[in-house]
Design a protein around this motif. Sequence first.
Motif, PDB file in Angstrom:
ATOM      1  N   ALA A   1       0.826  -1.209   0.000  1.00 31.36           N
ATOM      2  CA  ALA A   1       0.000   0.000   0.000  1.00 31.36           C
ATOM      3  C   ALA A   1       0.858   1.255   0.000  1.00 31.36           C
ATOM      4  O   ALA A   1       0.567   2.234  -0.699  1.00 31.36           O
ATOM      5  CB  ALA A   1      -0.929  -0.001   1.208  1.00 31.36           C
ATOM      6  N   VAL A   2       1.965   1.239   0.770  1.00 28.01           N
ATOM      7  CA  VAL A   2       2.841   2.405   0.835  1.00 28.01           C
ATOM      8  C   VAL A   2       3.460   2.684  -0.526  1.00 28.01           C
ATOM      9  O   VAL A   2       3.443   3.817  -1.024  1.00 28.01           O
ATOM     10  CB  VAL A   2       3.935   2.191   1.901  1.00 28.01           C
ATOM     11  CG1 VAL A   2       4.914   3.370   1.888  1.00 28.01           C
ATOM     12  CG2 VAL A   2       3.315   2.047   3.275  1.00 28.01           C
ATOM     13  N   SER A   3       4.007   1.659  -1.147  1.00 25.02           N
ATOM     14  CA  SER A   3       4.626   1.830  -2.473  1.00 25.02           C
ATOM     15  C   SER A   3       3.605   2.279  -3.507  1.00 25.02           C
ATOM     16  O   SER A   3       3.898   3.127  -4.363  1.00 25.02           O
ATOM     17  CB  SER A   3       5.269   0.514  -2.921  1.00 25.02           C
ATOM     18  OG  SER A   3       6.294   0.125  -2.046  1.00 25.02           O
ATOM     19  N   PHE A   4       2.397   1.729  -3.430  1.00 26.54           N
ATOM     20  CA  PHE A   4       1.370   2.056  -4.421  1.00 26.54           C
ATOM     21  C   PHE A   4       0.966   3.530  -4.325  1.00 26.54           C
ATOM     22  O   PHE A   4       0.891   4.235  -5.331  1.00 26.54           O
ATOM     23  CB  PHE A   4       0.156   1.153  -4.230  1.00 26.54           C
ATOM     24  CG  PHE A   4      -1.000   1.508  -5.116  1.00 26.54           C
ATOM     25  CD1 PHE A   4      -0.974   1.198  -6.467  1.00 26.54           C
ATOM     26  CD2 PHE A   4      -2.109   2.175  -4.608  1.00 26.54           C
ATOM     27  CE1 PHE A   4      -2.032   1.534  -7.296  1.00 26.54           C
ATOM     28  CE2 PHE A   4      -3.165   2.511  -5.429  1.00 26.54           C
ATOM     29  CZ  PHE A   4      -3.131   2.187  -6.772  1.00 26.54           C
ATOM     30  N   PHE A   5       0.730   4.028  -3.106  1.00 25.71           N
ATOM     31  CA  PHE A   5       0.270   5.411  -2.963  1.00 25.71           C
ATOM     32  C   PHE A   5       1.402   6.410  -3.215  1.00 25.71           C
ATOM     33  O   PHE A   5       1.154   7.523  -3.686  1.00 25.71           O
ATOM     34  CB  PHE A   5      -0.335   5.617  -1.571  1.00 25.71           C
ATOM     35  CG  PHE A   5      -1.711   5.020  -1.434  1.00 25.71           C
ATOM     36  CD1 PHE A   5      -2.787   5.537  -2.137  1.00 25.71           C
ATOM     37  CD2 PHE A   5      -1.924   3.917  -0.626  1.00 25.71           C
ATOM     38  CE1 PHE A   5      -4.058   4.982  -2.025  1.00 25.71           C
ATOM     39  CE2 PHE A   5      -3.192   3.341  -0.510  1.00 25.71           C
ATOM     40  CZ  PHE A   5      -4.258   3.878  -1.210  1.00 25.71           C
ATOM     41  N   ILE A   6       2.645   6.017  -2.899  1.00 27.83           N
ATOM     42  CA  ILE A   6       3.769   6.877  -3.283  1.00 27.83           C
ATOM     43  C   ILE A   6       3.873   6.951  -4.799  1.00 27.83           C
ATOM     44  O   ILE A   6       4.146   8.017  -5.377  1.00 27.83           O
ATOM     45  CB  ILE A   6       5.077   6.351  -2.662  1.00 27.83           C
ATOM     46  CG1 ILE A   6       5.049   6.523  -1.147  1.00 27.83           C
ATOM     47  CG2 ILE A   6       6.284   7.062  -3.261  1.00 27.83           C
ATOM     48  CD1 ILE A   6       6.264   5.976  -0.435  1.00 27.83           C
TER      49      ILE A   6
ATOM     50  N   LEU B   1       3.658  10.441  -6.799  1.00 36.96           N
ATOM     51  CA  LEU B   1       4.722  10.883  -7.692  1.00 36.96           C
ATOM     52  C   LEU B   1       4.181  11.234  -9.072  1.00 36.96           C
ATOM     53  O   LEU B   1       4.585  12.236  -9.679  1.00 36.96           O
ATOM     54  CB  LEU B   1       5.790   9.791  -7.810  1.00 36.96           C
ATOM     55  CG  LEU B   1       6.737   9.618  -6.616  1.00 36.96           C
ATOM     56  CD1 LEU B   1       7.604   8.376  -6.807  1.00 36.96           C
ATOM     57  CD2 LEU B   1       7.616  10.862  -6.445  1.00 36.96           C
ATOM     58  N   LEU B   2       3.266  10.434  -9.570  1.00 41.60           N
ATOM     59  CA  LEU B   2       2.688  10.709 -10.890  1.00 41.60           C
ATOM     60  C   LEU B   2       1.852  11.984 -10.876  1.00 41.60           C
ATOM     61  O   LEU B   2       1.866  12.750 -11.845  1.00 41.60           O
ATOM     62  CB  LEU B   2       1.836   9.517 -11.345  1.00 41.60           C
ATOM     63  CG  LEU B   2       2.591   8.218 -11.642  1.00 41.60           C
ATOM     64  CD1 LEU B   2       1.628   7.160 -12.180  1.00 41.60           C
ATOM     65  CD2 LEU B   2       3.725   8.450 -12.631  1.00 41.60           C
ATOM     66  N   VAL B   3       1.125  12.225  -9.770  1.00 44.18           N
ATOM     67  CA  VAL B   3       0.327  13.451  -9.663  1.00 44.18           C
ATOM     68  C   VAL B   3       1.241  14.679  -9.663  1.00 44.18           C
ATOM     69  O   VAL B   3       0.991  15.671 -10.365  1.00 44.18           O
ATOM     70  CB  VAL B   3      -0.548  13.422  -8.397  1.00 44.18           C
ATOM     71  CG1 VAL B   3      -1.204  14.790  -8.163  1.00 44.18           C
ATOM     72  CG2 VAL B   3      -1.624  12.361  -8.514  1.00 44.18           C
TER      73      VAL B   3
END
Length: 618
Positions: free
Chosen positions: A526-531, A535-537
């Motif tokens: 979950a941490v890697s996914f939301f980071i 980053l893309l935003v």
Amino acid sequence: QSVCYWFYSFLVRLSSIIAHNNDAEEGVTTTAFASYKLKQVLQDINLVLHPGKTYIVLGPPGCGKTSLLKLIAGRLVSSENYVANGEKMATTRKQITGNIEFNGLTIKEDPTLVIPNIVSYVDQLDDHAPYLTVRETFDFAFQCRTGGDHTNIGVKSKLKAKEMNLEKFTENLTINGLGISGCADTFVGNQNVRGVSGGQRRRVTIGEMMQGQNPVACADEISTGLDAAVTHDIIENIVHFSKVAKTTRVISLLQPGPETFCLFDEVILLGEGRVIYAGPILNVVDYFAGLGYIQPPTMDVADFLQLIPSSDGESLFDPSRSSQNQPYSLEQFVETFKMSEFHKCILDLQSSQSIYTWKGDGCSPPESFQNEYVNSFWRSTKLNLNRHFTLWKRDKGFIIGKIFENIGMAVAVGGIMFGQARIKWDKGDPNAADNLIAAQTDILRIINGVYGALFMTTFHIILGTMTGSPDEIDGRSIHYKHCDAKFYQSLSFVIGRLISTIPQRTLEICAFGIPLYWMVGLNASAVSFFIYIALLVCYTTGLKMFFGVLAQSLANKADVLGLGTFTVLLSTLFSGYIVFPEAIPKYYKWLYWSNPMSWALQGLLSNEFNTKKYTDSP
């Protein structure tokens, strides 16, 4: 070929300047980039405009009608480097000499005067947000120009003003006065969005600038796209409002009908940027008859007046009724008018003290004419945010199209890179030769797959942002119109629009990033996914700002697309994927470190590889 031609022209002009061999033609200036000729658009303009009167500006095409209206409205850029008595030309191309007085007060005497708050200007072009209704367009203009409160436009009772605010009194009054109540809740539209008709859109342009109830208003060619009956009704309402509110209206029309022409109080006739008549409408025909120019029975007064300064005006000249045998030249028209009683009356009024006073104490301009903006910065930002968010959510075709585009792209890339980031070797005995060889092969596959997938992610985002940036030019004219009219601060527009794009960018990132993330098999945390999403935003927002600057700075869509394509090429080449960072020459290193694409790619790679998925593996 274009680059070579431009460079050749540049060298030719540069050598001409060095040799002091400018063009022999008088008034022509040559620079290293272009040659241009300064033209005197307006000359010897002396006018007095009274409150409660409506003026019509007539003249053949190119006579300076638009320039005169923009000059009165403060839309022309002034220069301190005036040109006089044939001395050296100033560096700026637009120069203005003389004074414009408001109740005897000039800008030099009171620099706090904000001309756009005194004089409104209606342009020839109908530039509006297509997905706003007519009522919403007027309401936004009213909120920007008055702060949304009728007490700012002369209503003294707070209770009455509150009631008028709730009823949207000014907006509804304008809608009814312009005869567009039947389409008040219809989109304004444009060539791509279905909305009101061309004539109705023209009335929206007029009504938008009537929301502030400025004491002076200039309208340029407001009859474009309107039939004679509608033009007559609009002018009749404008004249009525002007007399009731004691305001001044200066309007230029193209071939107005006789019924419309008779509604005005005075006429200003121009010829090649010079005034050849300025006075009451009732006297204009007799004035030119005294010069030998007789109105034909089959010709309207307006057509007759517009024909006089042109080359065809000689056919109207009758030597038997004139003091001279030859038709008047432009210089003779000007000199004759200067000797007339109408011009002497204008000069007398200009030389005497103004008989009009400001509302309030009568001595100084009201505070609304001295404050550049009615609303605070944060209220202007909120208005722009709500406006742009409304425009975004109503463009459903664009939203749905972008979602499907990004999903399709994600499926295509994810299909190629499917499962490339998944670890497949046996972790049982890391020292076994077979497992070691399999691990090395698998690691190479994972590195290639992750690098390729994340590079395609950053490339897709920068390419999509670049291709959408030329469309921002379509809204640039609307922004310029609002800024010239002091609707809001430019920074509030930028911030409001930038924030309003976040939902669209988030949708696009989710539509592309989420399917790709799981199809490639990136770290299931979950941490890697939301980071990854954050980053893309940030990356998308930065690119949106960069390409937005290009769209606001360059002249047209072709320039934006050309420079944008070149930027994408450099960003892709120096992102660290096509050319490895260690292989980039030292003199190109700055392109790598200043490249947002390389920073985004580094962040995504660090987010993926600095996880337990890889650190716990052999």
